[in-house]
Design a protein around this motif. Structure first.
Motif, PDB file in Angstrom:
ATOM      1  N   HIS A  19       0.823  -1.222   0.000  1.00  0.00           N
ATOM      2  CA  HIS A  19       0.000   0.000   0.000  1.00  0.00           C
ATOM      3  C   HIS A  19       0.852   1.266   0.000  1.00  0.00           C
ATOM      4  CE1 HIS A  19      -4.049  -1.793   0.612  1.00  0.00           C
ATOM      5  NE2 HIS A  19      -3.346  -2.792   1.118  1.00  0.00           N
ATOM      6  N   GLY A  20       2.157   1.116  -0.185  1.00  0.00           N
ATOM      7  CA  GLY A  20       3.034   2.279  -0.221  1.00  0.00           C
ATOM      8  C   GLY A  20       3.127   3.016   1.102  1.00  0.00           C
ATOM      9  N   LEU A  21       3.010   2.285   2.223  1.00  0.00           N
ATOM     10  CA  LEU A  21       2.967   2.907   3.549  1.00  0.00           C
ATOM     11  C   LEU A  21       4.065   2.389   4.471  1.00  0.00           C
ATOM     12  CD1 LEU A  21      -0.902   2.897   4.114  1.00  0.00           C
ATOM     13  CD2 LEU A  21       0.535   4.844   3.480  1.00  0.00           C
ATOM     14  N   ALA A  22       5.169   1.942   3.910  1.00  0.00           N
ATOM     15  CA  ALA A  22       6.240   1.361   4.720  1.00  0.00           C
ATOM     16  C   ALA A  22       7.323   2.386   5.054  1.00  0.00           C
ATOM     17  CB  ALA A  22       6.845   0.166   4.005  1.00  0.00           C
ATOM     18  N   SER A  23       6.944   3.667   5.199  1.00  0.00           N
ATOM     19  CA  SER A  23       7.923   4.691   5.541  1.00  0.00           C
ATOM     20  C   SER A  23       7.271   5.759   6.404  1.00  0.00           C
ATOM     21  CB  SER A  23       8.489   5.348   4.277  1.00  0.00           C
ATOM     22  OG  SER A  23       7.500   6.156   3.648  1.00  0.00           O
ATOM     23  N   PHE A  24       8.103   6.473   7.132  1.00  0.00           N
ATOM     24  CA  PHE A  24       7.613   7.582   7.949  1.00  0.00           C
ATOM     25  C   PHE A  24       6.902   8.602   7.076  1.00  0.00           C
ATOM     26  CE2 PHE A  24       7.988  11.872   9.503  1.00  0.00           C
ATOM     27  CZ  PHE A  24       7.663  11.788  10.845  1.00  0.00           C
ATOM     28  N   GLU A  25       7.528   8.970   5.969  1.00  0.00           N
ATOM     29  CA  GLU A  25       6.990  10.028   5.129  1.00  0.00           C
ATOM     30  C   GLU A  25       5.604   9.685   4.601  1.00  0.00           C
ATOM     31  OE1 GLU A  25      11.087  10.506   5.913  1.00  0.00           O
ATOM     32  OE2 GLU A  25      10.067   8.773   5.004  1.00  0.00           O
ATOM     33  N   PHE A  71       4.700  -0.340  13.307  1.00  0.00           N
ATOM     34  CA  PHE A  71       5.679   0.592  12.724  1.00  0.00           C
ATOM     35  C   PHE A  71       5.940   1.695  13.741  1.00  0.00           C
ATOM     36  CE2 PHE A  71       7.044   4.335  10.439  1.00  0.00           C
ATOM     37  CZ  PHE A  71       7.858   3.849   9.429  1.00  0.00           C
ATOM     38  N   PHE A  72       7.205   2.132  13.799  1.00  0.00           N
ATOM     39  CA  PHE A  72       7.554   3.319  14.587  1.00  0.00           C
ATOM     40  C   PHE A  72       8.718   4.028  13.918  1.00  0.00           C
ATOM     41  CE2 PHE A  72      10.367   5.528  17.493  1.00  0.00           C
ATOM     42  CZ  PHE A  72       9.486   6.466  17.994  1.00  0.00           C
ATOM     43  N   ALA A  73       8.641   5.357  13.895  1.00  0.00           N
ATOM     44  CA  ALA A  73       9.764   6.164  13.405  1.00  0.00           C
ATOM     45  C   ALA A  73       9.593   7.588  13.930  1.00  0.00           C
ATOM     46  CB  ALA A  73       9.826   6.169  11.882  1.00  0.00           C
ATOM     47  N   GLN A  74      10.693   8.308  14.010  1.00  0.00           N
ATOM     48  CA  GLN A  74      10.646   9.712  14.405  1.00  0.00           C
ATOM     49  C   GLN A  74      11.596  10.519  13.530  1.00  0.00           C
ATOM     50  OE1 GLN A  74      12.082  10.248  18.486  1.00  0.00           O
ATOM     51  NE2 GLN A  74      13.148   8.300  18.360  1.00  0.00           N
ATOM     52  N   ARG A  75      11.298  11.797  13.400  1.00  0.00           N
ATOM     53  CA  ARG A  75      12.091  12.683  12.565  1.00  0.00           C
ATOM     54  C   ARG A  75      12.228  14.048  13.234  1.00  0.00           C
ATOM     55  NH1 ARG A  75      12.599   8.477  10.454  1.00  0.00           N
ATOM     56  NH2 ARG A  75      12.326   7.898   8.238  1.00  0.00           N
ATOM     57  N   LEU A  83       2.383   3.116  14.685  1.00  0.00           N
ATOM     58  CA  LEU A  83       1.281   2.344  14.124  1.00  0.00           C
ATOM     59  C   LEU A  83       1.128   1.069  14.941  1.00  0.00           C
ATOM     60  CD1 LEU A  83      -0.725   2.208  11.640  1.00  0.00           C
ATOM     61  CD2 LEU A  83       1.003   0.753  10.550  1.00  0.00           C
ATOM     62  N   THR A  84      -0.055   0.855  15.494  1.00  0.00           N
ATOM     63  CA  THR A  84      -0.309  -0.347  16.297  1.00  0.00           C
ATOM     64  C   THR A  84      -1.491  -1.113  15.723  1.00  0.00           C
ATOM     65  OG1 THR A  84      -1.769   0.832  17.835  1.00  0.00           O
ATOM     66  CG2 THR A  84       0.571   0.724  18.396  1.00  0.00           C
ATOM     67  N   ARG A  85      -1.498  -2.403  15.961  1.00  0.00           N
ATOM     68  CA  ARG A  85      -2.609  -3.223  15.492  1.00  0.00           C
ATOM     69  C   ARG A  85      -3.858  -2.915  16.291  1.00  0.00           C
ATOM     70  NH1 ARG A  85       1.063  -8.568  15.879  1.00  0.00           N
ATOM     71  NH2 ARG A  85       2.622  -7.967  14.314  1.00  0.00           N
ATOM     72  N   ALA A  86      -4.978  -2.772  15.600  1.00  0.00           N
ATOM     73  CA  ALA A  86      -6.243  -2.517  16.280  1.00  0.00           C
ATOM     74  C   ALA A  86      -6.663  -3.739  17.092  1.00  0.00           C
ATOM     75  CB  ALA A  86      -7.318  -2.165  15.259  1.00  0.00           C
ATOM     76  N   LEU A  87      -7.276  -3.486  18.219  1.00  0.00           N
ATOM     77  CA  LEU A  87      -7.743  -4.572  19.082  1.00  0.00           C
ATOM     78  C   LEU A  87      -9.205  -4.887  18.769  1.00  0.00           C
ATOM     79  CD1 LEU A  87      -6.058  -3.616  22.475  1.00  0.00           C
ATOM     80  CD2 LEU A  87      -5.325  -5.303  20.791  1.00  0.00           C
TER      81      LEU A  87
END
Length: 247
Positions: free
Chosen positions: A16-22, A99-103, A114-118
Motif C-alpha cells: 500500500h506504499g505505507l512502509a515509511s515515515f513520510e 511501525f515506529f519512526a521519528q524525525r 502504528l499499532t494493530r487494532a484490538l
C-alpha cells in the motif's frame, strides 16, 4: 532510534506504499478524537484499514516527555514504543507495534506509531457498564483476567502507572476472558515492592465503582495467586482509596 517495522506487517504496508515515515505522515485520514495538546505540541490518533487488517495510526509533533536521561525531551510515542517492545520481551500481554519512526525537522520533533487494532476486544469500562447484566461466571472470568494481568505485570518487575479500566482490554473466549494492556507511556520499573504494587492497583479498584468487597477480594485472590495476606492487601488498598477520595 532506528525506524521499526514488524516483519509480519512489512509486505502489507509495502503493497500500500505505507512502509515509511513520510508516507504515513502524509496519509490523509479522519482523526478518531480531538488532538491532544497538553504538552505544547499535538498528538492525534487515526484508524487505518488495509485489506482485512486494521490499525491505529498515531502522529505527533513536539508532544514531548522529559526524564533524567532525556532532559531536553523526546516524543511520548518513543517512550511508549520502547515499553511495547519491553512488554513483548517480558511476556506481558499488551498492544503490538507495526511501525515506529521519528524525525527532526526545523522547529519540530515528529513521531509516528502504528499499532494493530484490538478489534474483537472491549475495554473494561465497557464491561463495567454492563456489570448488572452479566452472570456470575462472566463476572468471575473478568475479575480473574484482570487480577492475572496485574500479577504478570508486577512479577515482570513493571508498574503500568495508569492501570485504569479504559486501559485494560478483554476478549471473551468460551468460558474464560483474556486481558491485555494499552497506553504504556508511563510504565516504569517496579522499585519499591508492595508500595508500588498498591499504588498501581488502587486506581483500578477506585474507578471500578460497581465492584463491591466480594469482587475486589476475588480480583485480589487471582492477583496474589496463593501469596499470603489477602486481608492485609485488602485493608491497605482500602486505606489508600479513602485517602485518594478525601483529597
Amino acid at each position: 532510534m532506528k525506524d521499526f517495522i514488524a516483519a509480519q506487517e512489512r509486505t502489507l504496508l509495502e503493497q500500500h506504499g505505507l512502509a515509511s515515515f513520510e508516507a504515513l505522515w502524509a496519509l490523509r485520514l479522519e482523526a478518531v478524537d480531538e488532538p491532544n495538546t497538553e504538552r505544547g505540541g499535538w498528538s492525534s490518533v487515526y484508524r487505518l484499514e488495509l485489506d482485512d487488517h486494521a490499525y491505529y495510526l498515531k502522529r505527533q509533533s513536539n508532544h514531548l516527555t522529559r526524564s533524567l536521561l532525556r532532559p531536553l525531551g523526546e516524543p511520548t510515542f518513543a517512550r511508549e514504543f520502547r515499553n511495547i517492545r519491553r512488554y513483548g520481551e517480558l511476556g506481558i500481554p499488551a498492544l503490538q507495534a507495526a511501525f515506529f519512526a521519528q524525525r527532526r525537522v526545523p522547529g519540530e520533533q515528529r513521531a509516528v506509531l502504528l499499532t494493530r487494532a484490538l478489534d474483537g476486544w472491549q475495554d473494561l469500562e465497557h464491561w463495567l457498564g454492563r456489570w448488572d447484566e452479566l452472570d456470575g461466571q462472566r463476572r468471575v472470568g473478568i475479575l480473574q483476567a484482570c487480577g492475572e494481568l496485574a500479577r504478570r505485570l508486577h512479577r515482570a518487575g513493571q508498574v503500568h502507572g495508569c492501570f485504569y479500566p479504559k486501559h485494560i482490554f478483554l476478549r471473551e473466549e468460551a468460558t474464560v476472558f483474556r486481558a491485555q494492556l494499552i497506553d504504556l507511556e508511563k510504565t516504569r520499573p517496579l522499585l519499591f515492592g508492595r508500595r508500588d504494587r498498591i499504588r498501581d492497583l488502587e486506581p483500578l479498584l477506585r474507578r471500578a465503582s460497581v465492584w463491591g468487597e466480594v469482587e475486589m477480594r476475588k480480583l485480589l485472590a487471582a492477583y496474589l495467586d496463593g501469596e499470603a495476606g489477602l486481608e492485609r492487601w485488602f485493608a491497605r488498598l482500602g486505606a489508600r482509596r479513602l485517602h485518594k477520595e478525601s483529597r
